[in-house]
Design an enzyme around this catalytic site. Structure first.
Site, PDB file in Angstrom:
ATOM      1  N   LYS A  65       0.841  -1.210   0.000  1.00 20.88           N
ATOM      2  CA  LYS A  65       0.000   0.000   0.000  1.00 20.88           C
ATOM      3  C   LYS A  65       0.865   1.244   0.000  1.00 20.88           C
ATOM      4  O   LYS A  65       0.632   2.190  -0.753  1.00 20.88           O
ATOM      5  CB  LYS A  65      -0.912   0.018   1.235  1.00 20.88           C
TER       6      LYS A  65
ATOM      7  N   GLN B 206      -5.548  -1.675   9.115  1.00 25.26           N
ATOM      8  CA  GLN B 206      -5.393  -3.007   8.535  1.00 25.26           C
ATOM      9  C   GLN B 206      -6.078  -4.057   9.418  1.00 25.26           C
ATOM     10  O   GLN B 206      -5.867  -4.093  10.628  1.00 25.26           O
ATOM     11  CB  GLN B 206      -3.899  -3.320   8.370  1.00 25.26           C
TER      12      GLN B 206
ATOM     13  N   ASP C 264     -11.797   2.736   3.205  1.00 24.43           N
ATOM     14  CA  ASP C 264     -12.073   1.301   3.182  1.00 24.43           C
ATOM     15  C   ASP C 264     -13.574   1.035   3.011  1.00 24.43           C
ATOM     16  O   ASP C 264     -13.975  -0.096   2.745  1.00 24.43           O
ATOM     17  CB  ASP C 264     -11.644   0.722   4.538  1.00 24.43           C
TER      18      ASP C 264
END
Ligand code: GUN
Length: 310
Positions: free
Chosen positions: A63, A107, A130
Site C-alpha cells: 500500500k 489493517q 475502506d
C-alpha cells in the site's frame, strides 16, 4: 509406454488483474496530479498496522509503495500487538483531526483482544477509504454517494471489463462477510444485476451457482468451487487468497475456485494470484483521491470517477 498428450480443454479467458490494477493506479495518479495544485499538497493516505501478522505486513508495504508511486503522501503507524483499545482509538482520532490526512485505513484483522468494530466505526466517514463505517455501508444500501469497499469495487471493475454492461446478469456471491460478500452483493445490484447472496447454510450451493452468469467466490476455502458448479461461459471472480502446501513441499496461493477445472467451463476467470488481489489497493488509491476531492468540496477528478463504481 507412450505419453498421451491431452490437448488443453481450457476455454476461459484469463482476466488480468495486474493490468487492470495498473490502469486504476494510473487513474488515481492522474487524479492526484489534478488535485495537488488546488489542495496545495498531495492527497494523503494513512495506514494503521497493529502487530506483526506477516500477510498484513506485506499488504501494508505494498500500500505504501503504490500510494507513493501514484504521487500521493503515505503516513504509516506501526503499533505493537499489545496496544490497548484506548491507545489505538487515540491514534485513529488524531488521524481524524489531522487536516493533512484524507484517508484512513486500519489493517484488519486486528490482534485478539482489540474491538475491531469500535476501531473501524471511530474513523471519520469522510476519511473512510475502506468503506467499512456504518455511514458508508448505509450510503451503499441507499445508493447515495459514499465510499465503497475496495475489494468489492475491484470485483465489479473486473466483471465489467470482461462482460461490459452488467445489466440483467445473474450474480451469485458466495460469502457474506462485511469486508467483501455483503458489499459485493449490493454493488452488483447497483449495476442492475439479479443477485443471490449465498453462504455456508445455502442449500444445494452447486445448483445455485450453475444459474449464475457471474460467480463471486469470497469464502476463504481453497478450491471449493468446482468446474461442474459453473454455467458454461460464466465469469468467475475469485476473491479467495489461500495458502496451501504444494506438491514440492513449498506453499503456494490458490483461490476459492478450482482454477484447473474452472478454465474448462467458464468464459472468464480471475487467476490467483494476479486477479482480484491487486485491485484492492488500486481501488483504495482511487478512493483516497475521491476523499481528498470531496473533503475540499471539489469534484472527483474525471479519471478517478470513471473507475469507481456508481
Ligand atoms: N485486510 C484484508 N483486506 C483488507 C481490506 O480491504 N481492508 C482492511 N482494512 N483490511 C484488510
Amino acid at each position: 509406454m507412450t505419453d498421451i498428450i491431452t490437448p488443453s480443454r481450457a476455454t476461459a479467458k484469463l482476466i488480468d488483474g495486474k493490468a487492470a490494477a495498473a490502469a486504476v493506479d494510473a487513474a488515481a495518479a492522474a487524479g492526484a496530479r489534478q488535485l495537488e495544485p488546488r489542495l496545495g499538497r498531495a492527497p494523503c493516505l494513512a495506514v494503521v498496522l497493529v502487530g506483526e501478522d506477516p500477510a498484513s505486513q506485506v499488504y501494508v508495504r505494498n500500500k505504501v509503495r503504490r500510494t507513493e508511486a501514484a504521487g500521493m503522501r503515505s503516513v504509516e503507524h506501526i503499533l505493537p500487538a499489545d496496544i490497548s483499545q484506548a491507545e489505538l482509538l487515540t491514534v485513529v482520532r488524531a488521524l481524524n483531526e489531522d487536516e493533512g490526512v484524507d484517508g484512513i485505513l486500519v489493517q484488519l484483522p486486528l490482534p485478539k483482544g482489540l474491538d475491531e468494530t469500535e476501531v473501524v466505526q471511530t474513523i471519520r466517514p469522510d476519511k473512510d477509504v475502506d468503506g467499512l463505517t456504518a455511514q458508508s455501508a448505509g450510503a451503499l444500501v441507499l445508493g447515495a454517494p459514499g465510499m465503497r469497499p475496495c475489494t468489492p469495487s475491484g470485483s465489479v471493475f473486473l466483471a465489467k471489463q470482461a462482460l461490459g454492461d452488467l445489466t440483467g446478469k445473474s450474480v451469485v456471491v458466495i460469502g457474506r462477510s462485511i469486508l467483501v460478500g455483503k458489499p459485493a452483493a449490493l454493488l452488483f445490484l447497483a449495476e442492475n444485476c439479479t443477485v443471490t447472496l449465498a453462504h455456508s447454510r445455502t442449500q444445494d450451493l452447486p445448483a445455485v451457482c450453475r444459474e449464475a452468469d457471474i460467480i463471486v467466490a469470497a469464502v476463504g476455502r481453497p478450491n471449493m468451487v468446482k468446474g461442474d458448479w459453473l454455467k458454461p461461459g460464466a465469469c468467475v471472480i475469485d476473491v479467495g487468497i489461500n495458502r496451501v502446501e504444494g506438491e514440492n513441499g513449498k506453499s503456494r496461493l490458490v483461490g476459492d475456485v478450482d482454477f484447473e477445472q474452472a478454465i474448462e467451463t467458464a468464459g472468464f476467470v480471475t487467476p490467483v494470484p494476479g486477479g482480484v488481489g491487486p485491485m484492492t489497493i488500486a481501488m483504495l488509491l482511487a478512493n483516497t483521491v475521491a476523499a481528498a476531492a470531496r473533503r475540499a468540496s471539489l469534484a472527483v477528478p474525471g479519471p478517478v470517477a470513471d473507475v469507481l463504481p456508481g
